[in-house]
Each structure stands twice: as C-alpha cells, then as structure tokens.
Scaffold this active site. Structure first.
Site, short mmCIF file in Angstrom:
data_model
loop_
_atom_site.label_atom_id
_atom_site.label_comp_id
_atom_site.label_asym_id
_atom_site.label_seq_id
_atom_site.Cartn_x
_atom_site.Cartn_y
_atom_site.Cartn_z
N HIS A 393 -18.98 19.48 -22.70
CA HIS A 393 -19.34 18.45 -23.68
C HIS A 393 -20.05 19.13 -24.83
CE1 HIS A 393 -20.93 14.87 -25.55
NE2 HIS A 393 -20.27 14.12 -24.70
N ARG A 409 -22.28 10.15 -32.40
CA ARG A 409 -21.42 10.58 -33.51
C ARG A 409 -20.50 9.45 -33.94
NH1 ARG A 409 -18.22 14.94 -31.05
NH2 ARG A 409 -19.23 14.40 -29.08
N ARG A 430 -13.50 16.66 -27.47
CA ARG A 430 -14.66 17.41 -26.99
C ARG A 430 -14.39 18.91 -26.91
NH1 ARG A 430 -16.55 13.29 -22.13
NH2 ARG A 430 -17.58 11.77 -23.47
N HIS A 530 -19.63 19.24 -18.39
CA HIS A 530 -19.77 17.79 -18.36
C HIS A 530 -18.81 17.12 -17.38
CE1 HIS A 530 -20.89 13.85 -19.68
NE2 HIS A 530 -19.68 13.58 -20.13
N HIS A 531 -17.59 17.60 -17.30
CA HIS A 531 -16.60 16.90 -16.47
C HIS A 531 -15.61 17.93 -15.91
CE1 HIS A 531 -14.72 12.96 -15.45
NE2 HIS A 531 -13.63 13.69 -15.34
N ARG A 570 -10.87 15.56 -21.19
CA ARG A 570 -11.08 14.11 -21.09
C ARG A 570 -11.66 13.54 -22.38
NH1 ARG A 570 -15.28 10.90 -20.28
NH2 ARG A 570 -16.74 12.48 -19.49
#
Length: 597
Positions: A393, A409, A430, A530-531, A570
């Site tokens: 991220h 944002r 991202r 982040h993911h 993602r």
C-alpha cells in the site's frame, strides 16, 4: 511525548468498592501482591473473577471473567477518561475483552502497541514476570493425539477466523439452518477487517443512483481486471461485481451505515461505500457484526486456534483440531469447514519466501495475519494460486504501521515528494503509486490537504490524535516546517487545475477539493505490506480445489486466504467486497453441503 496510563488508582477504588458486596471465603492476606489474581484473591477469593473459587475452570473465550470485570469496573464507556492524552478504553478496537490486555496470572499486554508505539506508564501489575505465550508454537504431537482421541463435539459447519469474512460466512450459514462454531485465535474478533479504513466497492446501489452516478457491472469488472493486470480469475471478479449491491444491502440490513460514497484508486467512478460521517468503514462493520452475532447467540470462541484440517480416507473434510488457550488440544467433528483466516502479511518467513524484495518492509496488517489457513490447506494438498503476489500500500504512515486510507486521496489530498512536487496521479492503482514513491530520492512522500478534507473525512482526526500530522496556518508555513520548498508553487498549480477540472500535470480526473482553507496538513507516507492477493484456489462456489483442480469435499474458503479475485494488484474498496460477497457464498454453500449429509 509521554502518555500516562492512570489506571491503578481506578482499579484499586473500583475493586475495593466491589469487594463490599462480593461474598465467599477470603484468603489470608498475601505478604506481597504480585499478580492481578492475587490482588483480587486477597479481598474476596478466587471467585472474584471465577465462577467457583474452589474449582477454577476458565473457558478459552474467558467470557465469565470479563463479565466479572465489567460488573465491578463498568464497561468501556465508564472507564473512558477524557483527561488522558491517550485513552486505551476508547480504542477503535471497540468493546473487546478486558483480558486482551489485563491478565490474572501473567504480565499485562498493552495490545495497542502491536501496531502503535505509545509510551504507556504504570500499567497495573507490569512487574509480573511474563509467561511464554500459549500459542507460541504448533505441537504436532498434541495435534495427532487429539485426532486419535476422536472428536469431543460435533457441529454442521466450522468457520475459522472471525473477521468480516468469517462473521458473514457464519451468520449466512446459520440462517440457512446449520449449526455453527466460529473459532478465532485472537482474544477478540475483527482480524484485518477491523483495520479497514476505506469502504466497500459496489455497483448499482441506491447511493449511486441518488448521486446520479453512471456505473455498470462490466465497468466494475474491467476496472478490477485492469488493476490486477488481467491476472485475476474473471469468473470470480464478475461474481463479486454482480453481488456487490446485495452485499451493501446485507450490511445495511444488519445496521451498518454506508451512505457515504467515495472514489478509490483504479475506479472510473465513485463506487466505494462508507459511513456517511466519514469514519472508517472496517470498525463499524465489525462492531455491527459482533452485535448481530451476540444477539443471535452465534457460538463464537476466542483464544481458539484451529491448527489442523482432518480428512477421512475418502479425502473429505470431517473436522478440525483446535488449540484452546485453556482447554488445550481437541478435535471438533464437522461436515463442512470454511477457511476465513486472512492472508500472511504478518508472517515474516512467508513474506521472505514468496516476496523476498518485501522482506524488510513494514506491514499495516493485524498481527493475526500469519497465513494459518494457507499452511493448513497446503498440508492436505490444496492448490494455491497467485501465492507470491503481495501488495504494498503506498500510504502507510512512515516509520509506523498505520494505514493512511486511500480514500484520503480520493476525497482530495495530493501527494508530493520531499521537495513538495507532485510526481504521480494520486488516483492511480496502489502498485503504481508505491513504485512511484520508492523511486523518489528519499523513498517516501507527503500527503497534503487542508481543513476542507478534515471536515469530510472524520478518520483523519485520528491521525492527528496519533501525532502523525504536520499542521500550519499557511502553505508557506507548512512548507518551511516540512522542508518542502516547492509546495506553495505546487498547490497554486493544483488549485488552478482543480478550478478548470483538467489536471494538465498528471491527468487526475477527479479533483473534488482545492487546497485553500487553513489550517494545512501533511503526513509522511511510504509503501508497506498491505494485502496478499494469492492463496488457496477456489471455484465459483468457494470450494477449495486440490492439486488436480478438483474440489476437496466439505472445504470452503473466502477472503484474503484465497487467490484469484484480485490478480496482481487489489483495488481499494475491493477487500471488503471480497469478504462480504465470498464470505456469504462460502457460508451458504457450506451449510447446504453439510445439511445434505
């Protein structure tokens, strides 16, 4: 800055008052009070905390003990202290068990510092020697003994993991008529979903219609496929898009407010549904799911880590082995199991193995995101997909683990480098934003915004409370404070673009706010894990596939533990959509399978 935890006095006063109406034999005064348990026992015996002081038994969830805490001290609302610079009893984690932090026979654990770095002084009984963690390892010998001993109880469906995916799966399966047990290894529910800030992407909702937003399932699919660099499983993406409006409707029916509408990176229109008051979506969703689960008496067991999927000779799932904090290892028989354990963003070994370039990167994940479901599924021959695809991220608070939501944002913040110059379209995906930040000379960036955004995005006040924001009454003052010499010129140019609706510098198509209203703010950000997009392979019915791509009978999975939905990257707002859509699908199909057996 020092934060004081003024709790000892509150504890002494509350417990002293409480002891006046407690009954039961008292123990002899201890020469020296060393633990919270000894402190309570000196006044009213072990029954102060436990149901029967002569035979102390504790459930893994520690429900009774926590009820005793509340009966004496009151709930979090009563414990809140506005005079404190930081009050742990008003945390975004919500109404969680007191024993998350306060231990009867062990050193206390300030759970907040798993993500934060608060200087908390004088936590009660902090001098107690710390015991080894009950869940420090997986005891394979104990697991096999539990299997050999056979199941101690039977249910229709076991759901593993009590985040958004797990709750939605369990509640859906229960409403299909199945008997459910929901296991969670942590001392409270929520998982990564509790930390989700932005919202849920959906198409064809009343919220979009009210704002006159033109959108379509095909656009949703195209944006998601493009964001994932067309590595996604399009069948799964289309299911998520087609059922996204129903997912919002379902959450709203449970009591979640999703009247706010924002645009996240990679989406062509406003599609991210969030609370109307600008609060973070994840905590509100989890708090609501908790209340519904409690109201419907959903069998939810905390401090209970599932460590083994048990198959019969026909390779069908027949149960799980659970490691309970107090109960030890035992087997539960089940006709179906749903894996809702999340990803592996906090498993350093897995990150180093699958994505070595991210090995030293910080993570915004909950400490529970250790890949348990992936490990267990691999052990029984499940197929993996996209397993090495990890998302960074772009806007994690620098030198922290705090995510600065993408919707900041989306609402209007700009992103600039250490000189104060824009360098990328703030609404790009991202992965591209992260790459752009890492190419800057210092490897980090600033998000800059003004008071208008603060008014629209309530969660930003939380960043200010955490001391993450730089603040000045003028743009020039903010530039001097942060060393961004080019910031005044950058903001002047951006405001001109915003007034015409055309970003001539980077082609940003949505600029809802200018930067004209003081005070002005900036927060340092850098990419962080982040993911994890990859994981267990599933079919459209959320059935887990084996190495030959055949379903493993009785095993289902949904959410971040799975792969295929998000491809290489993602989009913001698609994680909650994934957890709700596929969580509900997994729960429904698991219940149908179990009830037919």
């Amino acid at each position: 800055m020092k934060k004081r935890y003024l709790f000892i006095l509150v504890t002494v006063l509350a417990v002293t008052a409480c002891s006046s109406f407690r009954s039961g034999p008292k123990t002899e005064p201890a020469a020296e009070i060393t633990t919270m348990a000894a402190f309570h026992a000196e006044m009213s015996g072990c029954q102060t905390c436990h149901a029967d002081g002569s035979k102390v038994t504790v459930s893994d969830s520690e429900n009774h003990e926590n009820e005793q805490c509340v009966s004496c001290h009151g709930g979090y609302e009563k414990m809140a202290n506005a005079a404190l610079e930081f009050d742990p009893h008003t945390s975004h984690l919500g109404d969680i068990n007191c024993t998350t932090c306060h231990k009867g026979h062990d050193a206390p654990q300030f759970y907040c510092n798993n993500c934060h770095s608060f200087n908390i002084e004088a936590m009660p009984f902090a001098d107690v020697p710390k015991k080894a963690a009950w869940d420090r390892d997986w005891n394979q010998e104990a697991i096999q003994k539990a299997i050999a001993a056979g199941p101690v109880e039977k249910t229709d469906v076991v759901v593993v993991g009590a985040g958004s995916t797990g709750f939605n799966a369990a509640l859906t399966a229960e409403r299909k008529g199945a008997k459910i047990i929901l296991f969670e290894k942590a001392p409270f529910t929520g998982g990564n979903s509790m930390l989700a800030a932005g919202g849920i992407n959906a198409v064809g909702t009343p919220q979009q219609a009210k704002k006159g937003i033109k959108d379509s399932v095909d656009w949703f699919v195209e944006d998601t496929m493009k964001g994932g660099r067309y590595k996604n499983d399009e069948k799964l993406v289309r299911i998520m898009a087609e059922e996204s409006a129903d997912a919002v409707k379902w959450l709203e029916s449970l009591g979640v407010n999703l009247d706010g509408l924002k645009r996240s990176g990679g989406a062509r229109v406003q599609r991210t549904h969030a609370p109307a008051n600008g609060a973070s979506a994840g905590p509100q969703i989890i708090q609501t799911l908790r209340k519904v689960a409690k109201r419907e008496h959903l069998d939810t067991r905390l401090n209970s880590r599932v460590e083994k999927l048990v198959l019969n000779d026909n390779r069908e799932v027949v149960g799980v082995v659970v490691h309970g904090k107090h109960s030890g290892y035992y087997m539960v028989a089940a006709d179906a199991v749903v894996l809702a354990t999340g990803g592996y963003g906090m498993n350093k070994e897995m990150i180093a193995w699958y994505r070595p370039t991210f090995a030293k990167m910080t993570s915004s994940n909950n400490i529970t995101a250790t890949g348990d479901g992936i490990i267990m599924a691999k052990e029984i021959g499940a197929s993996m997909t996209d397993i090495d695809w990890v998302q960074a991220h772009p806007t994690v608070g620098k030198d922290s683990r705090i995510l600065i939501s993408e919707t900041v944002r989306g609402v209007g913040a700009i992103m600039v480098n250490t000189d104060g110059k824009r360098f990328v379209n703030e609404l790009t995906t991202r992965d591209r934003a992260s790459d752009a930040i890492l190419k800057q000379k210092e490897g980090y960036a600033w998000l800059v915004f003004d008071e208008q955004l603060i008014a629209k995005k309530k969660m930003v006040r939380g960043y200010e409370h955490l001391g993450m924001l730089k603040k000045a009454d003028t743009v020039e003052g903010l530039a001097k404070m942060t060393g961004m010499s080019a910031l005044p010129e950058t903001i002047k140019a951006y405001n001109a673009y915003q007034s015409t609706g055309k970003d001539l510098a980077f082609g940003r198509s949505d600029m809802p706010l200018n930067l004209t209203k003081p005070p002005f703010y900036a927060v340092r950000v850098a990419p962080g894990i982040h993911h994890t997009m990859g994981g267990v392979a599933i079919d459209p019915d959320s059935e887990v596939l084996d190495l030959q791509s055949w379903p493993i009978p009785g095993l289902y999975a949904a959410g971040e533990v799975t792969g295929g939905v998000h491809g290489f990257n993602r989009l913001g707002g698609n994680a909650i959509a994934d957890t709700v859509v596929f969580g509900r699908r997994a729960g429904a199909h698991a219940a149908e399978y179990a009830l037919k057996k």
